[in-house]
Design a protein around this motif. Structure first.
Motif, short mmCIF file in Angstrom:
data_model
loop_
_atom_site.label_atom_id
_atom_site.label_comp_id
_atom_site.label_asym_id
_atom_site.label_seq_id
_atom_site.Cartn_x
_atom_site.Cartn_y
_atom_site.Cartn_z
N LEU A 39 0.82 -1.21 0.00
CA LEU A 39 0.00 0.00 0.00
C LEU A 39 0.85 1.26 0.00
CD1 LEU A 39 -2.74 -1.08 2.58
CD2 LEU A 39 -3.05 -0.74 0.12
N GLY A 40 2.17 1.11 -0.04
CA GLY A 40 3.06 2.27 -0.03
C GLY A 40 3.26 2.85 1.35
N LEU A 41 3.00 2.07 2.39
CA LEU A 41 3.08 2.56 3.76
C LEU A 41 4.28 1.99 4.51
CD1 LEU A 41 -0.71 2.24 4.70
CD2 LEU A 41 0.51 4.26 3.87
N GLY A 42 5.22 1.41 3.78
CA GLY A 42 6.38 0.80 4.42
C GLY A 42 7.45 1.81 4.78
N GLY A 43 8.31 1.39 5.70
CA GLY A 43 9.42 2.24 6.10
C GLY A 43 10.18 1.61 7.24
N PRO A 44 11.28 2.22 7.62
CA PRO A 44 12.11 1.63 8.68
C PRO A 44 11.44 1.71 10.04
CG PRO A 44 12.91 3.80 8.09
CD PRO A 44 11.84 3.46 7.09
N ILE A 45 11.95 0.89 10.95
CA ILE A 45 11.47 0.87 12.33
C ILE A 45 12.49 1.62 13.20
CG2 ILE A 45 11.03 -0.62 14.32
CD1 ILE A 45 10.17 -2.77 12.26
N SER A 46 11.99 2.57 13.99
CA SER A 46 12.85 3.39 14.84
C SER A 46 13.92 4.08 13.98
CB SER A 46 13.45 2.54 15.95
OG SER A 46 14.17 3.33 16.88
N THR A 47 15.18 4.05 14.38
CA THR A 47 16.24 4.68 13.59
C THR A 47 16.56 3.89 12.33
OG1 THR A 47 18.00 3.48 14.72
CG2 THR A 47 17.27 5.55 15.72
N GLY A 48 16.21 2.60 12.32
CA GLY A 48 16.55 1.74 11.18
C GLY A 48 17.98 1.26 11.20
N ARG A 49 18.75 1.64 12.23
CA ARG A 49 20.16 1.26 12.27
C ARG A 49 20.38 -0.14 12.85
NH1 ARG A 49 20.85 6.86 13.77
NH2 ARG A 49 20.94 6.29 15.98
N GLN A 50 19.33 -0.70 13.46
CA GLN A 50 19.48 -2.03 14.04
C GLN A 50 19.59 -3.08 12.93
OE1 GLN A 50 16.76 -0.19 13.95
NE2 GLN A 50 14.86 -1.35 14.16
N TYR A 51 20.48 -4.05 13.14
CA TYR A 51 20.68 -5.09 12.12
C TYR A 51 19.54 -6.10 12.17
CZ TYR A 51 25.05 -3.49 10.25
OH TYR A 51 26.00 -2.75 9.58
N PHE A 52 19.22 -6.60 10.99
CA PHE A 52 18.01 -7.38 10.74
C PHE A 52 18.46 -8.70 10.09
CE2 PHE A 52 13.56 -7.36 8.89
CZ PHE A 52 12.90 -7.04 10.07
N LEU A 75 9.26 -4.01 -4.57
CA LEU A 75 7.82 -3.90 -4.78
C LEU A 75 7.43 -2.68 -5.62
CD1 LEU A 75 6.58 -4.83 -1.20
CD2 LEU A 75 6.24 -6.19 -3.27
N LYS A 76 8.44 -1.83 -5.93
CA LYS A 76 8.19 -0.59 -6.68
C LYS A 76 7.18 0.29 -5.95
CE LYS A 76 9.32 -2.51 -11.22
NZ LYS A 76 9.81 -3.83 -10.76
N ARG A 77 7.43 0.46 -4.66
CA ARG A 77 6.57 1.28 -3.82
C ARG A 77 7.42 2.36 -3.14
NH1 ARG A 77 3.50 -1.30 -6.35
NH2 ARG A 77 1.60 -2.37 -5.65
N PRO A 78 6.79 3.46 -2.70
CA PRO A 78 7.55 4.51 -2.00
C PRO A 78 8.06 4.01 -0.65
CG PRO A 78 5.19 4.96 -1.91
CD PRO A 78 5.36 3.82 -2.87
N HIS A 79 9.05 4.73 -0.15
CA HIS A 79 9.65 4.38 1.14
C HIS A 79 9.76 5.69 1.94
CE1 HIS A 79 13.11 3.30 3.85
NE2 HIS A 79 12.38 2.21 3.95
N LEU A 80 8.62 6.10 2.49
CA LEU A 80 8.55 7.43 3.07
C LEU A 80 8.28 7.44 4.57
CD1 LEU A 80 6.37 9.10 0.27
CD2 LEU A 80 8.86 9.21 0.53
N LEU A 81 7.56 6.45 5.04
CA LEU A 81 7.12 6.45 6.43
C LEU A 81 8.11 5.70 7.32
CD1 LEU A 81 3.33 5.75 5.87
CD2 LEU A 81 4.51 7.95 6.01
N TYR A 82 7.95 5.88 8.62
CA TYR A 82 8.73 5.08 9.56
C TYR A 82 7.89 4.87 10.82
CZ TYR A 82 9.89 8.69 13.00
OH TYR A 82 9.83 9.62 14.00
N THR A 83 8.25 3.85 11.57
CA THR A 83 7.54 3.54 12.81
C THR A 83 8.43 3.89 13.99
OG1 THR A 83 6.43 1.67 11.72
CG2 THR A 83 6.40 1.72 14.14
N PRO A 84 8.05 4.87 14.81
CA PRO A 84 8.88 5.21 15.97
C PRO A 84 8.87 4.09 17.00
CG PRO A 84 6.81 6.43 16.01
CD PRO A 84 6.84 5.72 14.69
N SER A 85 9.94 3.98 17.74
CA SER A 85 10.06 2.88 18.70
C SER A 85 8.97 2.95 19.77
CB SER A 85 11.45 2.88 19.34
OG SER A 85 11.70 4.12 19.98
N TRP A 86 8.58 4.17 20.18
CA TRP A 86 7.55 4.28 21.22
C TRP A 86 6.21 3.71 20.75
CZ3 TRP A 86 3.13 6.83 20.05
CH2 TRP A 86 3.17 7.80 19.04
N ALA A 87 5.90 3.92 19.47
CA ALA A 87 4.64 3.40 18.94
C ALA A 87 4.67 1.87 18.88
CB ALA A 87 4.38 3.99 17.56
#
Length: 299
Positions: A182-195, A241-253
């Protein structure tokens, strides 16, 4: 070979079973009729381990049983289910192994990279420190200890410390896909954590490799050799997926929504599969871009 498998109807076990068609396979399932419907009648299903006195009839045991760890918030009851589904099944296997005069030559037993705790950007291999107090680490520590108690001159034990397994129809990726599509993807928190991740095909291929490699025993990280940060993972998934990468999820949420289990997404584990590669295992999908394209677009 005669193989006993727990967790055969799960995400990994269900994918592994077709590769064992030339073997005699017995699967442990609390609901045999559902297992037969899902897996077919060419296997044997037993409802519990009380139906067998020992493991003398089995050459290999593959122990993958476990309540999914990310499905629900970690309430006290859910934590108990997570522990019991791993510890009690493995303890029963230990008891059947102890009662065996001719035990299986190989036992493959599950675990997870959560045993390493939060390691920031440090590179982790199988010899890294695992004494951590987080719930996930403690679950894995006891799970592994039980399985390793079956190591002997007659039986070799291989422990699978598994990362995030990439498959379209199960695991973490299947839960992530709707938002990214849906184009709502993005990193979690800072995104610096290894996955740490591994393609489902390499997961299955690795298990088969350990079964066939008689010198293999001990701990094995089941993760691809090129770990990425959460931000890199998220960017690559959006690109494939050819989708935007604009949002992120803050750690508190995330912590508000998932509670303590949010640590599975916020902790950093830069894991490499040193022991598998030392034995000569070659990953079909060592790089994330190709792994995601294969998972999402190949039948």
């Amino acid at each position: 070979m005669h193989i006993l498998m727990t967790g055969g109807t799960g995400f990994i076990g269900n994918t592994l079973l077709p590769h064992l068609n030339h073997d005699q396979v017995t699967v442990l399932s609390r609901t045999p009729h559902k297992a037969y419907r899902q897996l077919g009648h060419h296997i044997k299903v037993i409802p519990n381990l009380d139906t067998i006195a020992n493991l003398n009839d089995f050459d290999v045991v593959i122990n993958l049983a476990g309540e999914p760890i990310m499905n629900r918030r970690w309430t006290a009851g859910q934590k108990q289910r997570i522990c019991d589904s791993r510890w009690l099944t493995t303890q029963q296997l230990v008891e059947k192994w102890q009662a065996s005069s001719s035990p299986p030559h190989t036992i493959i037993s599950g675990s997870a990279v959560g045993i390493y705790g939060d390691q920031a950007a440090n590179t982790i291999d199988e010899d890294s420190e695992t004494c951590h107090h987080e719930f996930a680490a403690q679950v894995c520590q006891k799970w592994e200890s039980l399985a390793l108690s079956m190591q002997s001159e007659q039986t070799r034990v291989c422990i699978l410390r598994t990362g995030i397994v990439l498959g379209r129809h199960g695991g973490a990726l299947a839960k992530m896909l709707p938002a990214y599509q849906l184009g709502l993807g993005g990193p979690i928190s800072t995104g610096r954590q290894y996955f740490p991740w591994i393609h489902l095909q390499d997961m299955v291929k690795g298990i088969l490799f350990l079964i066939k490699t008689s010198s293999a025993h001990g701990i094995f990280n089941f993760t691809a050799p090129n770990p990425v940060t959460n931000r890199e993972f998220s960017q690559t998934l959006a690109k494939v997926l050819k989708r935007p990468h604009l949002l992120y999820t803050p750690s508190w949420a995330l912590r508000m929504g998932l509670g303590e289990s949010a640590s599975l997404l916020l902790d950093s584990q830069r894991v490499i599969p040193k022991h598998l590669q030392t034995l000569g295992f070659h990953f079909t999908f060592p790089l994330l871009d190709n792994a995601l394209k294969s998972t999402l677009y190949q039948p």
